[in-house]
Design a protein around this motif. Sequence first.
Motif, short mmCIF file in Angstrom:
data_model
loop_
_atom_site.label_atom_id
_atom_site.label_comp_id
_atom_site.label_asym_id
_atom_site.label_seq_id
_atom_site.Cartn_x
_atom_site.Cartn_y
_atom_site.Cartn_z
N GLU A 1 10.23 -3.11 -3.48
CA GLU A 1 9.02 -3.55 -2.78
C GLU A 1 8.03 -2.39 -2.65
O GLU A 1 8.42 -1.24 -2.42
CB GLU A 1 9.37 -4.07 -1.39
CG GLU A 1 8.17 -4.53 -0.58
CD GLU A 1 8.51 -4.91 0.85
OE1 GLU A 1 7.86 -5.81 1.39
OE2 GLU A 1 9.45 -4.29 1.41
N ARG B 1 4.52 -1.43 -0.54
CA ARG B 1 3.54 -1.75 0.49
C ARG B 1 2.34 -0.83 0.31
O ARG B 1 2.53 0.38 0.17
CB ARG B 1 4.13 -1.58 1.89
CG ARG B 1 5.10 -2.69 2.29
CD ARG B 1 5.68 -2.45 3.66
NE ARG B 1 6.37 -3.61 4.18
CZ ARG B 1 5.82 -4.54 4.95
NH1 ARG B 1 4.55 -4.43 5.30
NH2 ARG B 1 6.52 -5.57 5.38
N SER C 1 7.06 2.93 -0.57
CA SER C 1 8.12 2.28 -1.35
C SER C 1 9.41 3.10 -1.22
O SER C 1 9.48 4.04 -0.42
CB SER C 1 7.70 2.15 -2.82
OG SER C 1 7.47 3.44 -3.38
N PRO D 1 2.52 -5.76 1.99
CA PRO D 1 3.13 -5.95 0.67
C PRO D 1 2.09 -6.05 -0.43
O PRO D 1 1.11 -6.80 -0.31
CB PRO D 1 3.90 -7.27 0.84
CG PRO D 1 4.20 -7.33 2.31
CD PRO D 1 3.02 -6.72 2.99
#
Length: 257
Positions: free
Chosen positions: A56, A58, A95, A253
């Motif tokens: 992920e 952000r 991340s 995100p």
Amino acid sequence: MRHSVLLLGLAALGIVSLAGCSSDRTPGATATQFGNTIQCKKPEGNRAPLELKAGEVRRSYDLCFQPEKAAYEGRPIKIIWGQTAPLGPVIADLSKDASGKPTLQVTGGRNTFQMTTQAPGTERIAFNFSTSGLDATSGAARDVVDTSTDFKGDLVVPPLRGLGYTDARGRGTDAGYESSQGSYATGGEQFEKGTEESRARKVGKGEMTLSIESINSETGEIAGTFKSTQDSGLAIVPGELEVEGRFIGTFKPKKTS
């Protein structure tokens, strides 16, 4: 006689009115003391940790750095310009790296600005305060970012002068004259220093530590303090510049296309 008394009364009233309308600022007061400075927004943390999943990313488009104090070669210096306006908005990604450690990387935005400082009894000197290329990593692999998380990493300090810069005597690297001695009979030390500074294009290095003090898991807001140690970026005043202050940014995100 009555007219004279009336005129004197009006004059006295005018003086009192002017005194009442005078500024309440004390001599030497700064914008910061009176709340007129441009500040980074205030944190609104809920203390819950921010979950960071593997893979992920952000991204923050509003990361803000507020310098509060500075030192040159270990000696405290006063911030003339830089305390009255923050650095930002900076674009940064949050991340996890291959080893699972949270990382914060500056990828763009307004990540460098000129900060004017002054030490007691000296002239004012401008430096480049930079977060450019910051690649900071947490010390251990974690699945969350919370108030115990610290980031530390290297950054780049661009040269203070742009490619088209020329000094007051027209000297420069990509523009202006090769030499312009003006009223100097010979080159001399002062001329050589001026030439060296006007042609300086060295890219410096630095290091920054970010300590998290506030988290809002609902909005992705992260705030805390920073400490930066970087090259001065000046040829005639080489040395180490330290800047400390506060930062805040909202990491949401990143949308994939």
